[in-house]
Design a protein around this motif. Structure first.
Motif, short mmCIF file in Angstrom:
data_model
loop_
_atom_site.label_atom_id
_atom_site.label_comp_id
_atom_site.label_asym_id
_atom_site.label_seq_id
_atom_site.Cartn_x
_atom_site.Cartn_y
_atom_site.Cartn_z
N ASP A 238 1.10 -1.22 -0.61
CA ASP A 238 -0.02 0.07 0.27
C ASP A 238 1.06 1.29 0.26
O ASP A 238 0.33 2.31 -0.73
CB ASP A 238 -0.83 0.14 0.80
N TYR A 239 1.76 0.92 0.66
CA TYR A 239 3.30 2.77 0.73
C TYR A 239 3.83 2.39 -0.72
O TYR A 239 3.94 3.93 -0.41
CB TYR A 239 3.74 1.58 1.95
N TYR A 240 3.52 1.58 -1.66
CA TYR A 240 4.34 2.13 -2.86
C TYR A 240 3.42 2.74 -3.30
O TYR A 240 3.59 3.99 -4.33
CB TYR A 240 4.62 0.88 -3.26
N LEU A 241 1.90 2.45 -3.26
CA LEU A 241 1.19 2.86 -3.87
C LEU A 241 0.64 4.64 -2.96
O LEU A 241 0.26 5.39 -4.60
CB LEU A 241 -0.61 2.01 -3.83
N LEU A 242 0.66 4.57 -1.91
CA LEU A 242 0.57 6.03 -1.77
C LEU A 242 1.76 6.98 -2.13
O LEU A 242 1.32 8.47 -2.11
CB LEU A 242 0.99 5.74 -0.26
N LEU A 243 2.54 6.40 -1.94
CA LEU A 243 3.93 7.17 -3.42
C LEU A 243 3.97 7.55 -4.63
O LEU A 243 3.45 8.48 -4.25
CB LEU A 243 5.48 6.72 -2.77
N MET A 244 3.03 6.60 -5.38
CA MET A 244 2.60 7.11 -6.86
C MET A 244 1.24 8.08 -6.76
O MET A 244 1.25 9.09 -7.65
CB MET A 244 2.12 5.64 -6.87
N GLY A 245 0.24 8.08 -5.85
CA GLY A 245 -0.43 8.60 -5.66
C GLY A 245 -0.38 10.07 -5.13
O GLY A 245 -1.18 11.24 -5.36
N ARG A 246 0.83 10.61 -3.83
CA ARG A 246 0.68 11.52 -4.10
C ARG A 246 1.51 12.09 -4.42
O ARG A 246 1.69 13.63 -5.25
CB ARG A 246 2.54 11.63 -1.89
N LEU A 247 2.21 11.61 -5.54
CA LEU A 247 3.64 12.10 -6.16
C LEU A 247 2.81 12.86 -7.03
O LEU A 247 3.21 13.45 -7.29
CB LEU A 247 4.75 11.13 -6.67
N LEU A 248 2.09 11.74 -7.80
CA LEU A 248 0.94 12.87 -9.47
C LEU A 248 0.32 13.56 -8.56
O LEU A 248 -0.21 14.45 -9.43
CB LEU A 248 0.04 11.30 -9.02
N GLU A 249 -0.45 13.36 -7.17
CA GLU A 249 -1.14 14.84 -6.87
C GLU A 249 -0.35 15.85 -6.97
O GLU A 249 -1.15 17.43 -7.30
CB GLU A 249 -1.53 13.90 -5.47
N MET A 250 0.73 15.74 -7.21
CA MET A 250 2.36 16.84 -6.51
C MET A 250 2.61 17.79 -7.61
O MET A 250 2.38 18.57 -8.25
CB MET A 250 3.42 17.09 -5.82
N HIS A 251 2.35 16.29 -9.32
CA HIS A 251 1.77 16.94 -10.43
C HIS A 251 0.70 17.03 -11.13
O HIS A 251 0.56 17.00 -12.04
CB HIS A 251 3.17 16.09 -11.33
N SER A 252 -0.24 17.56 -10.45
CA SER A 252 -1.55 17.60 -10.89
C SER A 252 -2.22 16.60 -11.78
O SER A 252 -2.90 16.94 -12.86
CB SER A 252 -1.20 18.61 -11.83
N ASN A 253 -2.23 15.70 -11.29
CA ASN A 253 -2.51 14.46 -12.41
C ASN A 253 -3.80 14.34 -11.95
O ASN A 253 -4.36 14.83 -11.28
CB ASN A 253 -2.26 13.14 -11.78
N GLU A 254 -4.68 13.57 -12.92
CA GLU A 254 -5.97 14.01 -12.44
C GLU A 254 -6.86 12.46 -12.84
O GLU A 254 -8.47 12.21 -13.20
CB GLU A 254 -7.00 15.21 -13.72
#
Length: 327
Positions: free
Chosen positions: A74-90
């Motif tokens: 889960d931590y890998y997916l949270l890393l992915m989600g947060r990093l994408l959030e920081m790059h304005s992923n929608e």
């Protein structure tokens, strides 16, 4: 003997128990701090550091039990989600399942019923997969700071299976957050990225898994282009062929005539370094049908993310650095 006698004293036993509880509670407090940092920080390096600690944190304690905590994947997916959030992923969204308390990702162009997660692959790296599919679309190593896309899985999942359900434009949209994640890892955290058949640099070679190629496979492409507007030409040194498509996009299948190994490879050339071999498979039925019909001969090499030892790891990093493409 003296230690045994002291431990038999009630006061010593109580102190030992108190210290054990203290240690367990300290672990719990540290765990909460790491989760808070993972959820709140806007610094990519802090985000990576928190994820790395959580992945390696041992919550097992004889005296303090944590009734609910997340799984390593889960931590890998949270890393992915947060990093994408920081790059304005929608496009990609991460959410927690209220029953299992596991995290899953959805990609809007594929619909809410298609779920993705991370698992550990055979080499112990984090593998990003559809929950109903075993093949990793990419593998990620935090320790070695590398990400490698899996060419075979990309073709199987998006080209063979995906086009039965979705349009090519929907699938291209689905790829975007995966590429954005790779790009963010490289730009923000200096990860080495191997985009494989998703790479768009005109200098990139997509090497075939089988280095030798029967020319009858190219002959079949000549036949397939006979009734189209596309032209297939032999290369000047008789070392392969070039397929000329629209928008000044060309696909080469060739080998280096100065290389004694004669390793065959695909190369894609376009004016702005924006088209990948994956794009051609996705958008051109002529190329897709020919490639899949002759896949035993034409399959692009798909190397795993393997680190046998430090020396090999350095060699692997050097090779992958050469294939890293900054879009």
């Amino acid at each position: 003997m003296n230690n045994n006698r002291m431990l038999n004293q009630p006061s010593e036993q109580l102190n030992a128990l108190a210290h054990s509880f203290e240690h367990g509670l300290e672990i719990g407090q540290h765990y909460v701090k790491l989760l808070s940092k993972l959820a709140q920080t806007d610094d990519a390096h802090d985000l990576l550091a928190a994820t790395d600690e959580l992945v390696n944190l041992n919550l097992d304690d004889a005296f303090v039990k944590f009734p609910q905590h997340y799984q390593v994947a889960d931590y890998y997916l949270l890393l992915m989600g947060r990093l994408l959030e920081m790059h304005s992923n929608e496009e990609l969204k991460v959410a927690e399942d209220p029953t299992s308390h596991r995290f899953y990702a959805t990609i809007s162009s594929l619909g809410e019923n298609v779920l993705f997660h991370f698992t550990k692959d055979a080499e112990g790296n984090a593998a990003f997969t559809d929950v109903n599919d075993d093949e990793p679309l990419f593998s990620l190593s935090l320790e070695h700071q590398m990400l490698r896309f899996n060419n075979k899985a990309l073709v199987n999942y998006f080209i063979i299976k995906g086009l039965k359900k979705y349009s090519d434009l929907d699938l291209r949209s689905a790829i975007k957050p995966l590429l954005l994640f790779a790009q963010a890892l490289h730009a923000d955290l200096d990860f080495v990225i191997d985009r494989g058949i998703l790479g768009t640099n005109n200098q990139q070679h997509y090497e075939l898994a089988k280095p030798e190629l029967s020319l009858t496979v190219i002959d079949r492409l000549f036949v397939a282009t006979a009734e189209t507007d596309y032209m297939l030409f032999n290369l000047p040194k008789n070392n392969g062929a070039e397929l000329r498509l629209d928008r000044q996009v060309n696909l080469n299948l060739s080998f280096d005539p100065d290389d004694y190994s004669q390793q065959w490879f695909f190369a894609v050339h376009d004016p702005n370094n924006q088209v990948s071999f994956f794009d051609l498979l996705l958008h051109y039925q002529l190329i897709r049908d020919w490639y899949l019909s002759n896949r035993d001969s034409l399959a692009v090499k798909s190397d795993p993310l393997v680190f046998a030892d430090d020396e090999q790891g350095e060699q692997e990093k050097t090779l992958m650095t050469e294939s890293t493409v900054e879009d």
